[in-house]
Design a protein around this motif. Structure first.
Motif, PDB file in Angstrom:
ATOM      1  N   ASP A 377      31.276  23.279 -34.773  1.00 51.29           N
ATOM      2  CA  ASP A 377      32.777  24.180 -35.600  1.00 51.29           C
ATOM      3  C   ASP A 377      31.859  24.893 -36.450  1.00 51.29           C
ATOM      4  OD1 ASP A 377      33.064  22.468 -37.058  1.00 51.29           O
ATOM      5  OD2 ASP A 377      35.564  22.008 -35.874  1.00 51.29           O
ATOM      6  N   THR A 378      30.707  23.824 -37.329  1.00 46.87           N
ATOM      7  CA  THR A 378      30.440  24.076 -37.908  1.00 46.87           C
ATOM      8  C   THR A 378      28.659  23.940 -37.949  1.00 46.87           C
ATOM      9  OG1 THR A 378      31.943  23.045 -39.501  1.00 46.87           O
ATOM     10  CG2 THR A 378      29.809  23.612 -40.896  1.00 46.87           C
ATOM     11  N   ARG A 530      32.844  28.388 -37.002  1.00 45.64           N
ATOM     12  CA  ARG A 530      34.148  28.448 -38.452  1.00 45.64           C
ATOM     13  C   ARG A 530      33.771  28.895 -40.129  1.00 45.64           C
ATOM     14  NH1 ARG A 530      39.196  24.866 -36.215  1.00 45.64           N
ATOM     15  NH2 ARG A 530      37.426  22.957 -37.611  1.00 45.64           N
ATOM     16  N   ARG A 531      32.155  27.660 -39.455  1.00 44.92           N
ATOM     17  CA  ARG A 531      31.494  27.723 -41.034  1.00 44.92           C
ATOM     18  C   ARG A 531      30.376  27.546 -40.453  1.00 44.92           C
ATOM     19  NH1 ARG A 531      34.088  26.475 -45.872  1.00 44.92           N
ATOM     20  NH2 ARG A 531      32.688  24.891 -47.160  1.00 44.92           N
ATOM     21  N   LEU A 572      30.828  17.078 -44.677  1.00 41.11           N
ATOM     22  CA  LEU A 572      31.854  17.831 -43.860  1.00 41.11           C
ATOM     23  C   LEU A 572      32.064  17.008 -42.746  1.00 41.11           C
ATOM     24  CD1 LEU A 572      28.876  20.660 -44.041  1.00 41.11           C
ATOM     25  CD2 LEU A 572      31.467  21.267 -45.085  1.00 41.11           C
ATOM     26  N   ARG A 573      31.092  16.316 -42.346  1.00 36.93           N
ATOM     27  CA  ARG A 573      31.408  14.939 -40.898  1.00 36.93           C
ATOM     28  C   ARG A 573      32.855  14.739 -41.345  1.00 36.93           C
ATOM     29  NH1 ARG A 573      28.270  11.830 -37.593  1.00 36.93           N
ATOM     30  NH2 ARG A 573      29.865  11.796 -36.637  1.00 36.93           N
ATOM     31  N   GLN A 575      35.225  15.150 -43.579  1.00 37.73           N
ATOM     32  CA  GLN A 575      36.415  16.636 -43.573  1.00 37.73           C
ATOM     33  C   GLN A 575      36.649  16.787 -42.143  1.00 37.73           C
ATOM     34  OE1 GLN A 575      34.872  19.661 -46.154  1.00 37.73           O
ATOM     35  NE2 GLN A 575      34.272  18.332 -47.751  1.00 37.73           N
ATOM     36  N   HIS A 577      35.126  18.417 -39.765  1.00 37.00           N
ATOM     37  CA  HIS A 577      33.882  19.688 -39.287  1.00 37.00           C
ATOM     38  C   HIS A 577      33.150  18.470 -37.931  1.00 37.00           C
ATOM     39  CE1 HIS A 577      35.766  22.642 -41.981  1.00 37.00           C
ATOM     40  NE2 HIS A 577      35.526  21.910 -42.759  1.00 37.00           N
ATOM     41  N   TYR A 578      33.210  19.307 -37.239  1.00 35.06           N
ATOM     42  CA  TYR A 578      32.054  18.942 -35.973  1.00 35.06           C
ATOM     43  C   TYR A 578      30.510  19.682 -36.809  1.00 35.06           C
ATOM     44  CZ  TYR A 578      30.497  16.148 -31.945  1.00 35.06           C
ATOM     45  OH  TYR A 578      30.893  15.273 -31.277  1.00 35.06           O
ATOM     46  N   THR A 579      29.404  19.386 -36.920  1.00 36.05           N
ATOM     47  CA  THR A 579      28.463  19.704 -37.618  1.00 36.05           C
ATOM     48  C   THR A 579      27.667  20.096 -36.542  1.00 36.05           C
ATOM     49  OG1 THR A 579      27.563  17.703 -38.711  1.00 36.05           O
ATOM     50  CG2 THR A 579      29.145  19.086 -39.279  1.00 36.05           C
TER      51      THR A 579
END
Length: 705
Positions: A377-378, A530-531, A572-573, A575, A577-579
């Motif tokens: 998603d990121t 999303r990001r 980010l992970r 937080q 987020h799946y990066t």
């Protein structure tokens, strides 16, 4: 270790017998990759059972000698296989099996039973082995269905189950082989021959024969293939694949040089400190293991579900027999199992989709990586070479004396004409685009890492940095102060031009954003991303210029070291987020490994390709959107197959338990359903994809819109 024996030889074909292949610890995939990476070798086929290898090559005597020499010694990685590969399924055997099933009814009953027993024996043995060593698993149900059908002399049903299992395995192997073939092609070494200095003589040598302490020579346009230290000479090195810097850096005697740097100017002699051929070959082996042996999380869950349903199916069959005493109903119920489609649908859907994605420009290294890609998603981009083209272009020409823009550009291009620097290439490209005629040039002198001094129409012309023109050569550059400050604020690189001791003008250059970048970022956000985060080692002014051009970016970080990039990805992970991280340099490797999915560009450094789980095969960010689309569509396909399997097989099982259908009918319905589901998986997998500001410190919070 035994040397290979030449069994048969043609001018471009060599067949070898090598007994160590039969060793259970031997890794045929590694041996195959090892031999295919010999310059001149085009194809290698390994037959482990027969302990033979068949090699296609260019016919050169040196290639033949290199093949035979490669076995002495063979790296230890060739005997570190912890998971024996599955035996390959021959399509001719599948065709023969299908023909046998069709023609079986024409034979006498005794012969029918004997042939059916031989056909089902591997499945029965696998079920017995599974029951003794792993408990009641899918193999036990397969063996049970085949065994009861044989006991009831329902040979057609027994043979159809065996055929379906083999067809599924063949489809999986075929898709894996296609992906592996692409992988081996992509990962061939970029440098095969190098120049060494031995006793004062330059000798051309295969890279695999270079040893620590050798003196390696590298000139303009050559890639530094091994790590080392410069002992003589100086040069400008393009380290964009290593540090992310767009401009080359000056390196001289005593400086260390990383493998992967490109010599743009100068000539250096490097003392080799680390030999990378074995390491590179080991990386190729790990790539192959990832592509062929890893199972995705979805596949693991599917297999676990199939195993859990085995006792359910067995209990239903046994229960109906105890209640009714009707062996026919029990056999029918046992024949309709969930495991075939559930177990085979996921790997077939994933592997065929991986193959199709590779055809469309994305190589995903293993089913697990494909599974992870669907959850992203990121997106985190390294700037240089990913969102930008990694090549300088002229943006502004500012005459400050008597020349116009074309005159200033022609003067600069004349001085730079014989220079191999990226800045010179940008100047000459712009002059050609404008159709300019260059004046005569003489007495050209290249000052490494500073600029150029040349005589153009009899007058000395200086082209270079402010430090070179103003400080070293004493030219007054005060007239350029105001535009230079403005251009620097915009993140542009500056080129000062003087003639006969007077400043003639200023030229600004910048790396261009990829033309497809804006559209692809928009498409990605429309499709569930999303990001979007961008990381760069550039200065703040250069980074902010990107933010203005690509408003789709949600966060921007600049002046980062490699470990900083990895730290931001980890944040980010943390937080939630799946990066996915997209980069192409050695400096990106820590972030590529830290991200849930690492994605490398085709021109990326070998280390970046190693660290990444997916490789773009084309210089086009549209491939990234293609990969994400394919991964998500595959997840939808697997979900569809799961519901179809549960729904239809539950219906068939209910009909079997109530005695509405015979075992043969139940088997036919079940098998047709399984074939249909597997066909749907393969068709969907092979179908085309649907097109459809950082603060002052890297540790601070990003600039968010």
């Amino acid at each position: 270790m035994a040397a290979p024996e030449i069994v048969h030889e043609l001018p471009r074909r060599l067949r070898l017998r090598w007994p160590p292949l039969r060793d259970r610890r031997s890794d045929p995939l590694y041996v195959q990759a090892l031999l295919e990476n010999i310059p001149g070798v085009t194809q290698v086929r390994v037959n482990r059972a027969a302990a033979t290898l068949v090699l296609q090559h260019d016919g050169a005597p040196a290639t033949r000698a290199a093949i035979l020499a490669r076995f002495d010694p063979l790296p230890g990685e060739a005997f570190r296989c912890f998971e024996p590969p599955q035996p390959a399924i021959n399509p001719l055997n599948l065709a023969f099996l299908g023909l046998s099933i069709v023609s079986l009814r024409l034979l006498p009953p005794t012969l029918q039973g004997t042939i059916s027993l031989l056909i089902g024996l591997p499945t029965l043995l696998a079920g017995a082995d599974g029951l003794l060593n792993r408990g009641v698993k899918v193999e036990v149900l397969d063996a049970g269905a085949v065994g009861i059908s044989l006991l009831r002399r329902d040979y057609f049903t027994a043979n159809m189950i065996v055929l379906l299992l083999n067809v599924g395995e063949y489809l999986r192997q075929s898709s894996e082989d296609q992906t592996t073939g692409l992988l081996r092609t992509l990962l061939r070494p970029q440098v095969e021959q190098v120049w060494l200095e031995r006793e004062g003589i330059e000798v051309r040598t295969p890279l695999a024969q270079v040893r620590t302490g050798d003196l390696l020579l590298c000139g303009p346009g050559e890639l530094v293939p091994l790590d080392g230290t410069i002992c003589r000479g100086d040069a400008l090195l393009n380290q964009s694949s290593i540090t992310g810097e767009a401009l080359p850096v000056h390196r001289q005697a005593g400086d260390s040089v990383p493998s992967g740097a490109l010599v743009t100017e100068g000539r250096i002699v490097i003392r080799v400190e680390a030999v990378g051929s074995d390491t590179g070959l080991a990386r190729i082996n790990r790539f192959l293991e990832q592509a062929l042996r890893q199972r995705s999380r979805t596949q693991q869950r599917s297999d676990e579900l199939a195993d859990r349903l085995v006792p359910v199916t067995l209990a239903l069959g046994g229960g109906i027999f105890l209640l009714t005493g009707d062996l026919r109903r029990a056999a029918a119920a046992l024949t309709v199992d969930y495991s075939c489609a559930i177990k085979l649908a996921t790997p077939i859907a994933v592997k065929t989709a991986m193959y199709r994605a590779a055809q469309q420009g994305v190589l995903v290294k293993g089913a697990q990586a494909f599974d992870q890609l669907a959850r992203v998603d990121t997106l985190v981009f390294d700037k240089t070479g990913t969102l930008t083209q990694g090549e300088l272009f002229i943006t502004d020409i500012v005459p400050l004396n008597h020349l116009d823009e074309n005159g200033l550009l022609a003067l600069t291009a004349a001085a730079e004409e014989h220079y191999a620097h990226p800045v010179a290439k940008a100047v000459l490209r712009a002059a050609r685009d404008r159709g300019l005629t260059l004046p005569a040039t003489s007495q050209v002198d290249f000052i490494v890492a500073h600029g150029v001094s040349a005589h153009v129409d009899g007058q000395q012309v200086l082209v270079g940095s402010h430090h070179f023109v103003a400080e070293d050569e004493g030219i007054d550059c005060g007239a350029a102060a105001e535009p230079a400050a403005a251009f620097a604020h915009q993140g542009k690189n500056l080129l000062y031009v003087s003639r006969a001791g007077r400043l003639e003008g200023l030229i600004a250059l910048r790396d261009r954003i990829r033309p497809e970048a804006a559209g692809i970022l928009t498409r990605l956000k429309q499709n569930g991303i999303r990001r979007i985060v961008v990381l760069t080692g550039d200065q703040e002014s250069t980074a902010r210029a990107l933010l203005q051009a690509l408003p789709q970016i949600d966060a921007l970080y600049w002046e980062l070291q490699p470990e900083d990039k990895a730290g931001i990805v980890q944040q980010l992970r943390d937080q939630g987020h799946y990066t996915a991280f997209i980069g192409d340099g050695v400096n990106d490797a820590p972030a590529l490994v830290t991200a849930d999915v690492g994605i490398s560009l085709p021109c990326g450094a070998d280390l970046a390709k190693d660290a990444a789980q997916a490789l773009l095969l084309q210089e086009d960010l549209a491939c990234l959107a293609t990969a994400l689309d394919a991964a998500r569509r595959t997840g939808k396909t697997i979900q569809d197959c799961f519901y179809a399997t549960i729904g239809f097989n539950s219906l068939f099982l209910l009909l079997a338990l109530t005695g509405c259908i015979r075992p043969l009918t139940a088997a036919l319905l079940h098998n047709l359903n399984t074939v249909g589901i597997l066909g749907y998986c393969a068709t969907r997998g092979l179908s085309a994809s649907d097109p459809a500001a950082r603060p002052t410190s890297p540790k601070d919070n990003p600039h968010d819109h």
